[in-house]
Design a protein around this motif. Sequence first.
Motif, PDB file in Angstrom:
ATOM      1  N   UNK A  30       0.862  -1.187   0.000  1.00  0.00           N
ATOM      2  CA  UNK A  30       0.000   0.000   0.000  1.00  0.00           C
ATOM      3  C   UNK A  30       0.895   1.233   0.000  1.00  0.00           C
ATOM      4  N   UNK A  31       0.886   1.975  -1.094  1.00  0.00           N
ATOM      5  CA  UNK A  31       1.750   3.145  -1.219  1.00  0.00           C
ATOM      6  C   UNK A  31       1.080   4.352  -0.569  1.00  0.00           C
ATOM      7  N   UNK A  32       0.983   4.302   0.750  1.00  0.00           N
ATOM      8  CA  UNK A  32       0.379   5.375   1.523  1.00  0.00           C
ATOM      9  C   UNK A  32       0.993   5.354   2.918  1.00  0.00           C
ATOM     10  N   UNK A  33       0.557   6.288   3.766  1.00  0.00           N
ATOM     11  CA  UNK A  33       1.091   6.364   5.121  1.00  0.00           C
ATOM     12  C   UNK A  33       0.227   5.603   6.116  1.00  0.00           C
ATOM     13  N   UNK A  34      -0.909   5.047   5.655  1.00  0.00           N
ATOM     14  CA  UNK A  34      -1.763   4.228   6.512  1.00  0.00           C
ATOM     15  C   UNK A  34      -2.511   3.253   5.624  1.00  0.00           C
ATOM     16  N   UNK A  35      -3.402   2.467   6.193  1.00  0.00           N
ATOM     17  CA  UNK A  35      -4.161   1.486   5.416  1.00  0.00           C
ATOM     18  C   UNK A  35      -5.284   2.205   4.679  1.00  0.00           C
ATOM     19  N   UNK A  36      -4.968   2.702   3.516  1.00  0.00           N
ATOM     20  CA  UNK A  36      -5.874   3.531   2.720  1.00  0.00           C
ATOM     21  C   UNK A  36      -6.894   2.655   1.996  1.00  0.00           C
ATOM     22  N   UNK A  37      -8.167   2.960   2.182  1.00  0.00           N
ATOM     23  CA  UNK A  37      -9.245   2.146   1.613  1.00  0.00           C
ATOM     24  C   UNK A  37      -9.135   2.013   0.094  1.00  0.00           C
ATOM     25  N   UNK A  47       3.854  15.135  -7.568  1.00  0.00           N
ATOM     26  CA  UNK A  47       4.549  13.858  -7.410  1.00  0.00           C
ATOM     27  C   UNK A  47       3.831  13.011  -6.359  1.00  0.00           C
ATOM     28  N   UNK A  48       3.745  11.691  -6.562  1.00  0.00           N
ATOM     29  CA  UNK A  48       3.067  10.833  -5.584  1.00  0.00           C
ATOM     30  C   UNK A  48       3.586  10.994  -4.163  1.00  0.00           C
ATOM     31  N   UNK A  49       4.910  11.167  -4.013  1.00  0.00           N
ATOM     32  CA  UNK A  49       5.464  11.349  -2.668  1.00  0.00           C
ATOM     33  C   UNK A  49       4.974  12.647  -2.032  1.00  0.00           C
ATOM     34  N   UNK A  50       4.918  13.708  -2.846  1.00  0.00           N
ATOM     35  CA  UNK A  50       4.419  14.987  -2.334  1.00  0.00           C
ATOM     36  C   UNK A  50       2.951  14.875  -1.961  1.00  0.00           C
ATOM     37  N   UNK A 109       1.319  15.587   1.669  1.00  0.00           N
ATOM     38  CA  UNK A 109       0.213  16.540   1.785  1.00  0.00           C
ATOM     39  C   UNK A 109      -1.002  15.905   2.441  1.00  0.00           C
ATOM     40  N   UNK A 110      -1.320  14.667   2.065  1.00  0.00           N
ATOM     41  CA  UNK A 110      -2.460  13.975   2.671  1.00  0.00           C
ATOM     42  C   UNK A 110      -2.233  13.723   4.156  1.00  0.00           C
TER      43      UNK A 110
END
Length: 322
Positions: A181-188, A273-276, A280-281
Amino acid sequence: MEPFNSAFGKNVSLVHPAYFIISGFVGLPNMKYYYVFLFFVCIVSVLGNVAVMAVICLDQNLRTPKYVAVFNLAFVDLLGSCALIPKVLDIFLFNHYYVPYNDCLTFLFFCYTCLSMQALNLVALCYDRLMAIMFPLHYHVKVTHKIMFSMITFFWLFVITCTLIAVGLLTRLSFCGSVVINSYFCDHGLMFELACNDNFPSIIISFLSPILILWLPMVFILSSYICIAFALFKVAVVKERVKALKTCTGHLSLVAIYFIPILITFTIGAEIHPNARIINLSLTSVIPPMLNPIVYVLYTQEIRLSIKRILKFTQRDKVMAK
């Protein structure tokens, strides 16, 4: 399981992974400074929201319907900060990227419930301001403890139901490929996209939930303030107009803190950019709970006066004890 599967016209054998891998911040430079910032945000959020809740509980002058909503917002912010930030720090600071399947669903549930409840709580506060300015003579009839408790209870039940449906649909998915999961938490959204069976119900809920929990509240709030603006223009005395407007500054600040970053993210999210976007999220998730209590202390005279009274009583008790 069988009734659910048969409802979709077929029986399936579900494949649930042992864990998901959270990779949102992995590989980004100088992230240790961001983790220090998140730790600072968590401390300020916890202390600030606990302080607001304590002041409302200790001062009987704040036992009004409006402060029922303020107390609930502080509670939601406290719960959201405690659910999100410590887990994020645990994942990325201590390299615990492998999150067990059930833990990931639980993590998702609490994060989405709190983030959604923040938006709906702003609706309750907006209703209070709308009634106070549009119907000042009938305010105590239209905004009662019963009405405010009922509204907040409905919002809680609605948000929990929506989130449980989203989580329940995820348990109907099979994950036979990537579990990253390319996020900082378990993104739905990122989770159901990893599924290798029919994820159409999850797509529908991911489309409807933002409309019901995010965009409709924002439309209601904007419409309410348009009505408030028209009502204030009819007030002949400028001093009274300014006084009424000042009572809305705290709530307007909370609305701006919550909705503006979300609007920016959704507007330019595809162009950055996806990282940015991940950074931001994450800021959109953690900053409002930290700033909300600060805003209410700065912009709400009742809370400032209440803090002064509590401090005065505390100092007097210390003097008497000596």
